[in-house]
Design a protein around this motif. Structure first.
Motif, PDB file in Angstrom:
ATOM      1  N   SER A  93      71.792   7.826  30.842  1.00 45.19           N
ATOM      2  CA  SER A  93      70.567   7.205  31.658  1.00 45.19           C
ATOM      3  C   SER A  93      71.187   6.246  32.101  1.00 45.19           C
ATOM      4  CB  SER A  93      69.397   6.183  30.899  1.00 45.19           C
ATOM      5  OG  SER A  93      68.734   5.623  32.018  1.00 45.19           O
ATOM      6  N   PHE A  94      71.188   6.099  33.867  1.00 41.36           N
ATOM      7  CA  PHE A  94      71.611   6.018  34.858  1.00 41.36           C
ATOM      8  C   PHE A  94      71.490   6.030  36.424  1.00 41.36           C
ATOM      9  CE2 PHE A  94      75.359   5.721  38.062  1.00 41.36           C
ATOM     10  CZ  PHE A  94      76.610   5.752  37.157  1.00 41.36           C
ATOM     11  N   LEU A  95      70.515   4.315  35.906  1.00 43.20           N
ATOM     12  CA  LEU A  95      69.860   3.762  36.833  1.00 43.20           C
ATOM     13  C   LEU A  95      70.696   3.131  38.237  1.00 43.20           C
ATOM     14  CD1 LEU A  95      67.673   3.531  34.439  1.00 43.20           C
ATOM     15  CD2 LEU A  95      67.698   5.821  35.652  1.00 43.20           C
ATOM     16  N   PHE A  96      70.035   2.765  38.872  1.00 44.40           N
ATOM     17  CA  PHE A  96      70.141   2.068  40.170  1.00 44.40           C
ATOM     18  C   PHE A  96      69.572   1.237  40.883  1.00 44.40           C
ATOM     19  CE2 PHE A  96      70.971   1.384  44.684  1.00 44.40           C
ATOM     20  CZ  PHE A  96      72.310   0.916  44.519  1.00 44.40           C
ATOM     21  N   ALA A  97      70.165  -0.286  41.206  1.00 45.19           N
ATOM     22  CA  ALA A  97      68.622  -0.578  41.710  1.00 45.19           C
ATOM     23  C   ALA A  97      69.536  -1.478  43.151  1.00 45.19           C
ATOM     24  CB  ALA A  97      68.379  -2.442  41.257  1.00 45.19           C
ATOM     25  N   ALA A  98      69.080  -1.259  44.463  1.00 52.46           N
ATOM     26  CA  ALA A  98      69.797  -1.685  45.629  1.00 52.46           C
ATOM     27  C   ALA A  98      69.288  -3.069  45.612  1.00 52.46           C
ATOM     28  CB  ALA A  98      69.109  -1.068  46.551  1.00 52.46           C
ATOM     29  N   ASN A  99      68.595  -3.729  45.604  1.00 53.63           N
ATOM     30  CA  ASN A  99      67.788  -5.707  45.939  1.00 53.63           C
ATOM     31  C   ASN A  99      67.960  -6.130  44.475  1.00 53.63           C
ATOM     32  OD1 ASN A  99      67.901  -4.497  48.358  1.00 53.63           O
ATOM     33  ND2 ASN A  99      65.947  -3.389  47.786  1.00 53.63           N
ATOM     34  N   LYS A 100      67.921  -7.189  44.345  1.00 45.98           N
ATOM     35  CA  LYS A 100      68.516  -8.559  42.661  1.00 45.98           C
ATOM     36  C   LYS A 100      66.531  -8.464  43.099  1.00 45.98           C
ATOM     37  CE  LYS A 100      70.576 -12.185  44.075  1.00 45.98           C
ATOM     38  NZ  LYS A 100      71.224 -13.751  44.386  1.00 45.98           N
ATOM     39  N   GLY A 101      66.172  -8.348  42.346  1.00 41.13           N
ATOM     40  CA  GLY A 101      64.849  -8.141  41.202  1.00 41.13           C
ATOM     41  C   GLY A 101      64.026  -6.996  40.940  1.00 41.13           C
ATOM     42  N   GLY A 102      64.654  -6.309  41.726  1.00 42.85           N
ATOM     43  CA  GLY A 102      64.529  -5.086  41.693  1.00 42.85           C
ATOM     44  C   GLY A 102      65.037  -3.797  40.804  1.00 42.85           C
ATOM     45  N   SER A 103      64.055  -3.173  40.762  1.00 42.78           N
ATOM     46  CA  SER A 103      63.636  -2.261  40.069  1.00 42.78           C
ATOM     47  C   SER A 103      64.295  -1.374  39.400  1.00 42.78           C
ATOM     48  CB  SER A 103      62.411  -1.701  39.457  1.00 42.78           C
ATOM     49  OG  SER A 103      61.559  -0.763  40.320  1.00 42.78           O
ATOM     50  N   PHE A 104      65.144  -0.629  38.486  1.00 37.39           N
ATOM     51  CA  PHE A 104      66.300   0.311  38.409  1.00 37.39           C
ATOM     52  C   PHE A 104      65.004   1.285  38.502  1.00 37.39           C
ATOM     53  CE2 PHE A 104      68.183  -3.518  36.135  1.00 37.39           C
ATOM     54  CZ  PHE A 104      69.354  -2.666  36.940  1.00 37.39           C
ATOM     55  N   GLY A 105      65.767   2.652  39.135  1.00 35.96           N
ATOM     56  CA  GLY A 105      65.415   4.021  38.661  1.00 35.96           C
ATOM     57  C   GLY A 105      66.954   5.051  39.199  1.00 35.96           C
ATOM     58  N   GLU A 106      65.822   6.215  39.088  1.00 31.08           N
ATOM     59  CA  GLU A 106      66.912   7.255  39.838  1.00 31.08           C
ATOM     60  C   GLU A 106      67.867   6.976  41.280  1.00 31.08           C
ATOM     61  OE1 GLU A 106      65.633  11.378  38.762  1.00 31.08           O
ATOM     62  OE2 GLU A 106      64.248  10.576  37.078  1.00 31.08           O
ATOM     63  N   LEU A 107      69.142   7.615  41.445  1.00 28.45           N
ATOM     64  CA  LEU A 107      69.673   6.681  41.833  1.00 28.45           C
ATOM     65  C   LEU A 107      68.999   7.744  43.508  1.00 28.45           C
ATOM     66  CD1 LEU A 107      73.241   7.377  40.831  1.00 28.45           C
ATOM     67  CD2 LEU A 107      72.239   5.636  42.367  1.00 28.45           C
TER      68      LEU A 107
END
Length: 551
Positions: free
Chosen positions: A411-425
């Motif tokens: 599972s390789f997930l990313f969040a761009a913003n602080k406090g943001g939810s993780f999701g697929e790139l």
């Protein structure tokens, strides 16, 4: 490493020949000057489809030739797999004929496009914004972890074991299928086998019994003829024996008168001896012949059994029945021995699985250890690239199946913003963010594995200021470990190159052509100054250009 590129009669290019070296090479030029044409030509060398629109002059063939130095890439095995001749200095040539036919060659040997694709994928990585989608590919994500974890040897061992496991698994399925199919016929085959076994057939028996039956069926005629033959030979009054005895006596009386009479007498004596023997056998045969209803019934029953078996198995002889008996014996034995064979395969599979689990466990352990390091390095690099809040969530989950590269699900997930939810790139990251993530990953990989030549196609679009300096620094860092070719519009990046090439347009005899040339120091200063402030660049732009070039 790409060392030389030659292009003839392609798009706006009439004739181009350029050398490349190790390190960071920069390609700049005005929009529409033909930078994309270079990538198109390289794409043909890498195996992309071609058409007649690629030809500058449609009555001449197009030739693109790329030379690579492969000394440090360990590609000998790949060349063997693709049935190509390996050479450290390898030349790939692509030709497009005016007829539309396309040909490809590796070291002057013709190759198909699928093989060319596979080879060139190990030589050149053309990277543009739209190609960052590979970040979401699980295989690519695993390759990042495994490069950092130094899993190459363990993965090779795992794949060898997996190949053995799958081979045994195929054999097991085949044996189980055969056993299942055989068991459906087992009872019937066993019945047929037992039936033939109980018959106790032997070769030649049928002919013997048929002769005996023929004799018993004609017993009365045989008895009559034997009796009359005996009477004819042995009767006291007119029997042949008496007549022959008289003949012998008469000839004996005159045998002393001439040698010929003596010879006749001796011959009759011989005939009399033979006849006496025949009469004795006739007498015995006559006594032996008697009607036996029980034997006749047994013969009939035995022969009928043979005939019934022959009809059942659709054959005509006992010998053919014996062949079928042997075949049935094999089929019955196969089923009866199937459990033992299956048990042997299951044991072999379990042994291989134990070793696979051990290697897969060590692969997982190594991957798990480098995940925190990967996340830390990515966050650090992305922070410098203007993404201070970028964060990753990388997790491994055990798989119950043997996968191509181990027993992990990633599972390789990313969040761009602080406090943001993780999701697929691909779902939560923008194109610019994906480009910077890919650049960061490639930078990390370049320090851990031998990557092919990488070509960045304006992935710095939309970037300026300090971030452009950081991108330039990352590319410069990568170029210490590999060959990097960058098409850019940013002067900060252009100034970092060890080699600088410019794509430009020109008119020759009223025909527009694209060209590429390597810039010397003065030309580089002017090019970067133009990138900073336009064609009418100022003295301050020249000064700034020299500062960027550290001159």
């Amino acid at each position: 490493m790409l060392t030389h590129l030659t292009i003839q009669n392609y798009a706006l290019i009439n004739q181009l020949s350029i050398d490349f070296t190790q390190g960071l090479s920069i390609i700049t030029g005005e929009t529409g000057a033909g930078k994309s044409i270079l990538l198109g030509a390289l794409g043909l060398v890498m195996g992309k489809r071609a058409d007649l629109s690629s030809l500058k002059y449609d009555d001449k063939k197009c030739i693109i030739e790329a030379q690579f130095n492969l000394a440090n890439y360990q590609l000998e095995e790949l060349f063997d797999d693709l049935d190509m001749d390996y050479e450290e200095e390898t030349i790939i040539r692509r030709e497009i004929l005016p007829s539309g036919k396309s040909r490809a060659f590796v070291n002057d040997t013709p190759v198909n496009l699928s093989a060319l694709n596979e080879l060139s994928g190990q030589l050149v990585d053309i990277h543009s914004q739209h190609q960052t989608l590979s970040l979401s590919d699980t295989d690519f994500q695993f390759s990042i972890l495994d490069a950092l974890a130094k899993n190459q040897v363990k993965l090779a061992s795992y794949r060898r074991g997996l190949s053995k496991y799958q081979k045994v698994e195929r054999e097991l399925r085949l044996k189980q299928l055969e056993a299942s199919q055989s068991k459906e016929q087992y009872e019937y085959n066993l019945h047929l086998y037992k039936e033939l076994e109980e018959a106790e057939l032997r070769a030649g028996e049928q002919e013997e019994l048929e002769q005996k039956l023929e004799k018993l069926n004609n017993i009365e005629e045989i008895k009559l003829q034997l009796s009359e033959s005996y009477q004819l030979a042995a009767s006291e009054e007119i029997g042949i024996q008496n007549q022959l005895h008289s003949l012998e006596s008469k000839l004996q009386r005159i045998s002393g008168f001439a040698a010929s009479y003596e010879e006749l007498a001796n011959r009759v004596a011989s005939v009399k001896i033979e006849l006496d023997d025949v009469v004795s056998e006739l007498e015995q045969a006559n006594e032996d012949v008697e009607y036996n209803p029980s034997e006749l019934e047994q013969l009939n029953d035995r022969l009928q059994l043979m005939y019934n078996l022959q009809k059942k198995h659709q054959v005509a002889t006992v010998e053919e029945l014996l062949v079928i008996f042997d075949q049935l014996a094999v089929k019955v034995a196969q089923v009866e021995g199937a459990d033992e064979a299956l048990a042997g395969l299951l044991a072999e599979q379990a042994k291989i699985a134990e070793k696979l689990d051990d290697v897969a466990g060590r692969i997982t352990e190594a991957r798990t250890k480098v995940i925190p390091k990967l996340i830390k390095e990515l966050k650090k690099l992305l922070n410098s690239l203007g993404m201070p809040n970028a964060n990753f969530q990388i997790e491994l989950a055990p798989s119950t199946s043997y996968l191509a590269n181990g027993k992990d699900q990633l599972s390789f997930l990313f969040a761009a913003n602080k406090g943001g939810s993780f999701g697929e790139l691909k779902k939560v990251a923008s194109g610019g963010e994906l480009s910077r993530i890919m650049l960061s990953i490639k930078n990390i990989l370049s320090k851990n594995i031998k990557l092919p030549t990488i070509i960045f196609d304006e992935i710095d679009t939309g970037v300026s200021g300090e971030v452009s300096n950081k991108i330039a620094a990352i590319m410069d860092d990568m170029a210490k470990h590999m060959q990097v070719i960058t098409i850019t519009h940013l002067p900060q990046i252009a100034a970092k190159g060890q080699q600088h090439y410019k794509v430009y347009k020109g008119d020759v005899d009223g025909v527009t052509t694209s060209n590429l040339k390597q810039l010397n120091t003065e030309e580089r200063i002017a090019e970067i100054a133009e990138m900073l402030s336009g064609k009418d660049y100022s003295e301050s732009a020249l000064t700034h250009a020299k500062e960027l070039l550290e001159l």
